[in-house]
Design a protein around this motif. Structure first.
Motif, short mmCIF file in Angstrom:
data_model
loop_
_atom_site.label_atom_id
_atom_site.label_comp_id
_atom_site.label_asym_id
_atom_site.label_seq_id
_atom_site.Cartn_x
_atom_site.Cartn_y
_atom_site.Cartn_z
N GLN A 35 -0.80 11.62 -3.88
CA GLN A 35 -1.51 12.89 -3.73
C GLN A 35 -3.02 12.69 -3.74
O GLN A 35 -3.76 13.47 -3.14
N ASN A 36 -3.47 11.66 -4.43
CA ASN A 36 -4.91 11.42 -4.55
C ASN A 36 -5.39 10.32 -3.60
O ASN A 36 -6.50 9.82 -3.74
N GLY A 37 -4.54 9.95 -2.65
CA GLY A 37 -4.93 8.92 -1.70
C GLY A 37 -4.06 7.68 -1.81
O GLY A 37 -2.98 7.70 -2.43
N GLN A 38 -4.52 6.61 -1.26
CA GLN A 38 -3.74 5.37 -1.24
C GLN A 38 -3.94 4.59 -2.52
O GLN A 38 -5.03 4.56 -3.11
N PHE A 39 -2.87 3.93 -2.95
CA PHE A 39 -2.93 3.14 -4.19
C PHE A 39 -1.98 1.95 -4.07
O PHE A 39 -1.15 1.86 -3.16
N ILE A 40 -2.11 1.05 -5.04
CA ILE A 40 -1.27 -0.14 -5.12
C ILE A 40 -0.84 -0.32 -6.56
O ILE A 40 -1.65 -0.13 -7.49
N TYR A 41 0.42 -0.67 -6.78
CA TYR A 41 0.88 -1.02 -8.12
C TYR A 41 0.49 -2.48 -8.39
O TYR A 41 0.95 -3.39 -7.71
N VAL A 42 -0.34 -2.66 -9.43
CA VAL A 42 -0.81 -3.99 -9.82
C VAL A 42 -0.09 -4.40 -11.10
O VAL A 42 -0.04 -3.63 -12.08
N VAL A 100 0.85 -1.20 0.00
CA VAL A 100 0.00 0.00 0.00
C VAL A 100 0.88 1.24 0.00
O VAL A 100 1.77 1.40 0.84
N GLN A 101 0.66 2.14 -0.98
CA GLN A 101 1.42 3.38 -1.12
C GLN A 101 0.49 4.58 -0.93
O GLN A 101 -0.73 4.49 -1.14
N ASN A 102 1.07 5.69 -0.53
CA ASN A 102 0.32 6.93 -0.34
C ASN A 102 0.69 7.93 -1.43
O ASN A 102 1.87 8.19 -1.67
#
Length: 383
Positions: free
Chosen positions: A310-317, A306-308
Motif C-alpha cells: 500500500q505504501n509502495g514497493q518493498f523487499i523482505y530482508v 520486489v513486492q508491491n
C-alpha cells in the motif's frame, strides 16, 4: 460412607497427578520453539547494468549490398564458372558470353583502320603535291581546298576507326561477366545455351553478407538520448533470434534515419555487424538490444524479490536473527530478470525471493536453499 469418602479422595488424588503430568507436558511443548516460515533467498550484489530500450524492438536483417547481374552485350551463354549459392570474391569470373561475334567485330574494326590509314597517307602525299602546284599558280585555290578537305575527312575516319576498335575491345571484355562485389550468389536465372538480351535479362543476384545490417525502429521518445550518446561514443547493439546456437552477434549503431515516421511515431535505425560466422542472414527477424548507457556499481536483486504494498514497493530482508524486515525500496530498471535497487539496500544483504505471502515484519524464516548471488536466480528458484 467412610469407604465412599476414601474412594473419592483416591480419585481426586489420581486426577490431580494426571493433571500435573499433562500440565508438565504442555509446559515442555510450549517451551519448544516453533519452526520458521520456509522461504527461498538470494544475496544482493553490486555490479554494472546496461541501460537498454525495453521492450527490445524487433527488426530484420538486410544485406550490406545487393547487386543484380545483367549482361552488357547480347549473346549466348557459353560457360558458367560458379555453383549456385557459392561465395564469390570481387572480380571472380561468373559467365562467359560467346566471344566470336565480338572478336569478329574487333577484327573488322582493325581492318577498317588499316584501310583508312593507307588512304590517309595517300591523301597527305596528294595534298603536298597540290600545295606545290598551287604555289606555282598551276591550280586554283578551289582545287587545293578540295584536297585539304579530303585529307581532313580521312583523318576523322581514322579517328572513328580507332574508336570502333576501342568499342569492339570493350564488347569483347563484356563477354566475360565478373562479380562486381564479394558476396553470396543466389539462384541462376539464365543457363548455358540461353541467349541473353542486354541489359534486360537478369542472370544472377549477389548479396554481400559480411558485413550485414539489422534494421529496426524505436519510439521517437528515445531519439534525444540516442543522439546524445552517439555524440559521445559508438552505441553497441546485439541481436537474438529463434533457435540461436551461437553467442548473440555484436555490432554498432551506424545509421539514424533523417525523419520520424508520422504514422507510427518511430525512428528507423540501422546497426552494422561483422557477421564473420554468417550467423545473420538477409530477411531474418531478430530481437534487437540497443545499449544506451551503463549503470556502474549498482545493487541488484532478483526481480521476484520486489513486492508491491500500500505504501509502495518493498523487499523482505532477512536479518541475522533469521527474522524478516519489510524494507521500502526505490526501484530502478530491470535487466535479465534482475532489478536495480537505487535506495534502501546494501550489497551482500539477504532478501527473500519466494514465500513472501506468509511473511510479516518480525516473522522468523527458515531458508530452504543455500544463499546465492542475485545473478544466479535459476538455482535460487530450484526446489
Amino acid at each position: 460412607m467412610k469407604k465412599f469418602l476414601c474412594l473419592s479422595r483416591a480419585w481426586l488424588m489420581a486426577f490431580a497427578v494426571t493433571a500435573a503430568i499433562l500440565a508438565g507436558g504442555c509446559s515442555r511443548s510450549a517451551k519448544k520453539e516453533a519452526p520458521g516460515v520456509p522461504v527461498l533467498v538470494a544475496q544482493a550484489v553490486m555490479t554494472n547494468v546496461p541501460v537498454r530500450i525495453d521492450p527490445p524492438p524487433v527488426g530484420h536483417v538486410t544485406a550490406f549490398s545487393t547487386v543484380t547481374v545483367h549482361s552488357q552485350i547480347q549473346g549466348m551463354i557459353s560457360e558458367i564458372h560458379f555453383q549456385e549459392g557459392q561465395e564469390v570474391k570481387q572480380g571472380d569470373l561468373l559467365f562467359t558470353i560467346d566471344p566470336r561475334p565480338s572478336q569478329a567485330a574487333l577484327d573488322q574494326a582493325r581492318a577498317n583502320l588499316e584501310r583508312d590509314q593507307a588512304q590517309l597517307e595517300y591523301a597527305k602525299i596528294n595534298f603536298l603535291r597540290e600545295q606545290k602546284l598551287f604555289d606555282q599558280k598551276l591550280i586554283s585555290q578551289d582545287e587545293l581546298d578540295t584536297n585539304r578537305a579530303s585529307m581532313d575527312a580521312l583523318l576523322g575516319t581514322v579517328s572513328a576507326d580507332k574508336a570502333a576498335i576501342s568499342n569492339a575491345l570493350l564488347n569483347l571484355d563484356y563477354c566475360q561477366i565478373r562479380a562486381p562485389i564479394a558476396g553470396k550468389t543466389g539462384s541462376l536465372q539464365s543457363f548455358v545455351g540461353n541467349v541473353v538480351k542486354a541489359p534486360d535479362d537478369t542472370l544472377l543476384t549477389i548479396t554481400q553478407i559480411r558485413p550485414i545490417y539489422a534494421v529496426f525502429a524505436v519510439p521517437e521518445q528515445y531519439l534525444p538520448e540516442i543522439q546524445k550518446q552517439m555524440r559521445e561514443r559508438m552505441l553497441k547493439v546485439s541481436v537474438i533470434f529463434e533457435n540461436m546456437t551461437v553467442p548473440p552477434p555484436q555490432g554498432d549503431l551506424t545509421f539514424v534515419d533523417n525523419s520520424v515516421d508520422e504514422t507510427t511515431g518511430t525512428i528507423l535505425l540501422k546497426a552494422t555487424f561483422p557477421n564473420n560466422d554468417n550467423a545473420l542472414w538477409p530477411g531474418q527477424f531478430v530481437q534487437v538490444e540497443l545499449t544506451l548507457s551503463e549503470l556502474t556499481n549498482v545493487v541488484v536483486v532478483p526481480s521476484q524479490a520486489v513486492q508491491n504494498g500500500q505504501n509502495g514497493q518493498f523487499i523482505y530482508v532477512v536479518k541475522p536473527d533469521q527474522t524478516v524486515e519489510e524494507r521500502p525500496m526505490k526501484i530502478g530498471i530491470n535487466f535479465n530478470g534482475e532489478t536495480v535497487v537505487e535506495k534502501g539496500l546494501q550489497a551482500d544483504e539477504t532478501v527473500v525471493t519466494d514465500g513472501q505471502l506468509r511473511l510479516a515484519p518480525g516473522v522468523k524464516v527458515m531458508v530452504k536453499s543455500s544463499i546465492q548471488p542475485a545473478g544466479t536466480t535459476t538455482s535460487i528458484n530450484a526446489p
